[in-house]
Design an enzyme around this catalytic site. Structure first.
Site, short mmCIF file in Angstrom:
data_model
loop_
_atom_site.label_atom_id
_atom_site.label_comp_id
_atom_site.label_asym_id
_atom_site.label_seq_id
_atom_site.Cartn_x
_atom_site.Cartn_y
_atom_site.Cartn_z
N HIS A 94 28.54 -19.08 87.50
CA HIS A 94 28.44 -17.67 87.10
C HIS A 94 29.20 -17.43 85.79
O HIS A 94 28.72 -16.72 84.90
CB HIS A 94 29.06 -16.77 88.18
CG HIS A 94 28.39 -16.84 89.52
ND1 HIS A 94 29.03 -17.31 90.65
CD2 HIS A 94 27.15 -16.48 89.92
CE1 HIS A 94 28.22 -17.25 91.68
NE2 HIS A 94 27.06 -16.75 91.28
N SER A 120 27.57 -23.69 93.86
CA SER A 120 26.89 -22.63 94.61
C SER A 120 27.93 -21.93 95.49
O SER A 120 28.83 -22.58 96.03
CB SER A 120 25.80 -23.23 95.51
OG SER A 120 25.40 -22.30 96.49
N LEU A 173 32.25 -15.68 92.84
CA LEU A 173 31.97 -16.26 91.53
C LEU A 173 32.59 -17.65 91.36
O LEU A 173 33.70 -17.90 91.80
CB LEU A 173 32.47 -15.33 90.43
CG LEU A 173 31.85 -13.93 90.43
CD1 LEU A 173 32.41 -13.10 89.28
CD2 LEU A 173 30.32 -13.99 90.35
N LYS A 195 19.70 -22.89 88.06
CA LYS A 195 19.98 -23.29 89.44
C LYS A 195 18.92 -22.72 90.37
O LYS A 195 18.46 -23.38 91.30
CB LYS A 195 21.38 -22.80 89.82
CG LYS A 195 21.68 -22.75 91.31
CD LYS A 195 22.07 -24.11 91.81
CE LYS A 195 22.02 -24.23 93.31
NZ LYS A 195 22.48 -23.09 94.07
#
Ligand code: PAJ
Length: 290
Positions: free
Chosen positions: A44, A192, A40, A156
């Site tokens: 997130h 990411s 995470l 995303k």
């Protein structure tokens, strides 16, 4: 009784998840679901914050879904850090982590998949065969398992978000699908879990992805023809040091077909490789006059 990771309650089975959600429901509380594959980051956690605003309770799921990885993709080496993730979720006021095993999600005899249709054909669909069937199947299962009022997904993964909106409508899944904006580093690189794979040299090149699609949006706004702007963007990425560009396309924001007219909202979407790492990004191209 739920397991705990630090202070965070954890459900490992569908039954435990449903028990917990049912208790909240009985108390009249609204529930949000945030599906993830873990490792995470702030992208997130922004979805968790978004869920908190929309509901009384937030469930995060962590499941590295084997069926959405191709045979030569990074399933085995995908970053996993359940204890670290649990601490981040607890700090973000997440109420429950749902972290099923592969056997719980896909018991022996599992045979049914969700075929996501035309939205899954272009873009990543051309380069990752079967990927979106894996995503659609696991997301349908997660939505049905949790029975949340709302589920939050990031822009995303823009194609994924469109596919999930479609599947929830088509399969009459009564969970509202919410999209949330892309969270970026200061230099524009979209956060990411896969950024962890980048060497320092690759990390220095990576922001060119966002910079280039932003420049494509500007060029189109200044009147450049769409095919010309897209071709310029791909060449620019090659110049910046991307080894391989899977696609840089200007699509209709809803259908994901090539954008035919500036009268409709568009989306510039890109996937490109730095060494062994595939990065994706996208940006809105507002319709002309908007
Ligand atoms: P994962 O890549 O872990 O992403 C989980 C969610 O976080 C997705 O909705 C994704 O779009 C969002 N996200 C990732 N990076 C983001 C960023 N920089 N800004 C905003 N949101 C971001 O996407 C998946 O997992 C899986 O395919 C899943 C939907 C969980 C199904 O397995």
């Amino acid at each position: 009784m739920l397991e705990r990771l630090g202070s965070l309650p954890v459900a490992r089975s569908v039954a435990a998840l449903r028990d917990e959600v049912a208790q909240w429901r009985r108390a009249g509380e609204a529930v949000a679901l945030v599906p993830t594959m873990g490792a995470l980051h702030q992208g997130h956690l922004a979805l968790i914050a978004h869920g908190k605003k929309l509901a009384d309770r937030v469930v995060a799921s962590i499941f590295v879904n084997p069926t959405q990885f191709g045979p030569n993709e990074d399933f085995a080496r995908y970053p996993r850090d359940e204890a670290g993730d649990a601490a981040k979720l607890a700090a973000a006021q997440c109420d429950l982590l749902y972290a099923p095993t592969v056997g719980e999600m896909y018991p022996a005899g599992f045979a049914t998949t969700v075929s996501p249709g035309p939205l899954a054909e272009p873009l990543d669909g051309r380069f990752r065969p079967g990927h979106f069937t894996g995503v659609a199947t696991v997301v349908a299962k997660l939505l049905l398992q949790a029975g949340a009022d709302v589920a939050c997904f990031g822009e995303k993964d823009y194609q994924q978000l469109q596919i999930i909106r479609r599947l929830a409508r088509d399969l009459d899944i009564p969970t509202r699908i919410e999209g949330a904006p892309i969270v970026r580093e200061a230099d524009g690189l979209a956060l990411s879990s896969r950024n962890a794979y980048l060497s320092p040299e690759q990390r220095a090149i990576a922001p060119a992805l966002h910079r280039t699609i932003a420049a494509v949006v500007t060029r189109v706004g200044d009147g450049a023809p769409l095919p010309e702007a897209a071709a310029w963007g791909a060449a620019e990425l090659a110049r910046a040091g991307f080894a391989k560009i899977d696609y840089l396309e200007i699509c209709d924001a809803e259908t994901l077909l090539p954008l035919a007219t500036r009268e409709r909202s568009g989306r510039v979407l890109v996937a490109a490789w730095l060494g062994m790492t595939r990065l994706i990004d996208n940006l809105a191209l507002p319709r002309s006059g908007a």
